[in-house]
Enzyme design. Sequence first.
Site, PDB file in Angstrom:
ATOM      1  N   THR A 172       0.823  -1.202   0.000  1.00  0.00           N
ATOM      2  CA  THR A 172       0.000   0.000   0.000  1.00  0.00           C
ATOM      3  C   THR A 172       0.865   1.264   0.000  1.00  0.00           C
ATOM      4  OG1 THR A 172      -1.722  -1.191   1.191  1.00  0.00           O
ATOM      5  CG2 THR A 172      -1.869   1.206   1.179  1.00  0.00           C
ATOM      6  N   ARG A 191      -2.065   5.423   7.518  1.00  0.00           N
ATOM      7  CA  ARG A 191      -2.324   4.031   7.884  1.00  0.00           C
ATOM      8  C   ARG A 191      -2.157   3.964   9.393  1.00  0.00           C
ATOM      9  NH1 ARG A 191      -1.180  -1.450   6.160  1.00  0.00           N
ATOM     10  NH2 ARG A 191      -2.443  -0.848   4.394  1.00  0.00           N
ATOM     11  N   HIS A 202     -10.542   0.249   4.408  1.00  0.00           N
ATOM     12  CA  HIS A 202      -9.347   0.385   3.575  1.00  0.00           C
ATOM     13  C   HIS A 202      -9.883   0.715   2.179  1.00  0.00           C
ATOM     14  CE1 HIS A 202      -5.508   0.049   1.867  1.00  0.00           C
ATOM     15  NE2 HIS A 202      -5.145  -1.167   2.226  1.00  0.00           N
TER      16      HIS A 202
END
Lengths: 321, 186
Positions: free
Chosen positions: A60, A109, A137
Amino acid sequence: MTAVLGKDLIGLEHLSPDQIRLVLDTAEPFKEVSERPIKKVPALRGKTIVNLFFEASTRTRISFEFAEKRLSADTVNVAASGSSVQKGETLVDTAKNLEAMRIDMVVIRHPSSGAAQFLGDRIRSNVVNAGDGQHEHPTQALLDLLTIRDRHGKIAGLKVCLVGDILHSRVARSNIWGLLKLGAEVGVCGPDTLMPRGIEELGVCRFRRIEEAIEWADVLNVLRLQLERMERGFIPSVREYYRVFGVTVERLDRASRDITIMHPGPMNRGVEIDSRVADGSHSVILAQVTNGVAVRMAVLYLLAGGRPELAVAANRAAAPE
Amino acid sequence: MSRPERTTILDARALSRALQRMAVEVLELAHGTEDLVLIGIQRRGVELAERIAKQIETDEGAAVPRGALDITLYRDDLQTVGPKPVIGETRIPGDLTGKHVVIVDDVLYTGRTVRAALDELADFGRPKRISLCVLVDRGGRELPIQPDIVGKQVKVNRGERVDVLVAELDGRDEVDVVPTGDGAAS
């Protein structure tokens, strides 16, 4: 009226179907940018983006970083270890300090559910949720939706089953919202211990046996089994899990229809998914990764352009609490 | 609200003649079809490039590569206009290095679109030459950019817009000048 995303992207729960489609449609031309000899466009030139990662992430973070760089933004990565977070600085203090350096966007995050919203409510910069606790997410779900649309030409009417640890999974949650909003039928399959209570009330169907799920679904999105779950007693053993819920070639061979296999990564080969399935012709796992960059470019681009909400957010941030 | 007054400056036949002449001028400018590439700017420019290319192919019997360019991501006003909802396709036929690229667009106004197109094309290689071919030059330049080939030159005021309609997208071929209603009218 043009649908814009607003100041932040926190989750898919509160986006409209039109907003979700806008992101997917905007991602299309961005796919081509990554195929160019010079993989870069100047759309976000002069924008500064901070990637604030309080939790381990490879895919990510790198995907966001590529997306930012291919839009010509300037980026800084801040990881929780090695930063003043370790010295006890609060999330808001960290962000306010970054903001004092005149940044434009934060990609966050965080292990706590709600962290992205909390931050978005308190700073002027755009906030993009890159995964918060067990909440959402959104960019993962968006790239999953794009990959499904690429493969099947549509989303509405498809049967998509999420397999594995639904209880702890923000990927599952975001996927369920996104899929339902775009008219897909959603199934879930996994051990009782990893299934949220009342999941059917969201409008998804529950499969107790993986064979039933495979028989039913057009798309199987196989979630990562977090190995620490075993230590905490949610599943008896990894081998037991593979025996009961593993997505294997033998099980797929018995299915009557052609099925698409997805996985958000990182994979535990031989736990939730058979290596031969992950690398086989049904798998679009690497296409998901490619689409991840395009989707994130689309999100950043749309957030950067839509500024009118900024004033509102700034006022809210300035108001005494 | 009543429909604003449209003034047709090119009808279907005049538009067809203009494109024929532009095709001849492109050939003259490029000394034939060798190394020639036509790049249309999204959206109407793509259709016009297609027609000019076809005309050249009919006249010369040689294939003319063409492409499409969406300059949205190279604009200098993302902050003020906000993101365009959907960005069109960019499709470049191979490496442009050493080619004679002719940019085709429907209307030339401030020159900012062409500026963005030049920047974007530079990221696809180094053409030996880039020329500009527009159906309508309406004046009002804000940058030092001039066309090489013009279908029709017309002075259009700030409060007016030039609408280029093409059969492929709009059902008919026509070029109109339309008041935008930004000024007194509303």
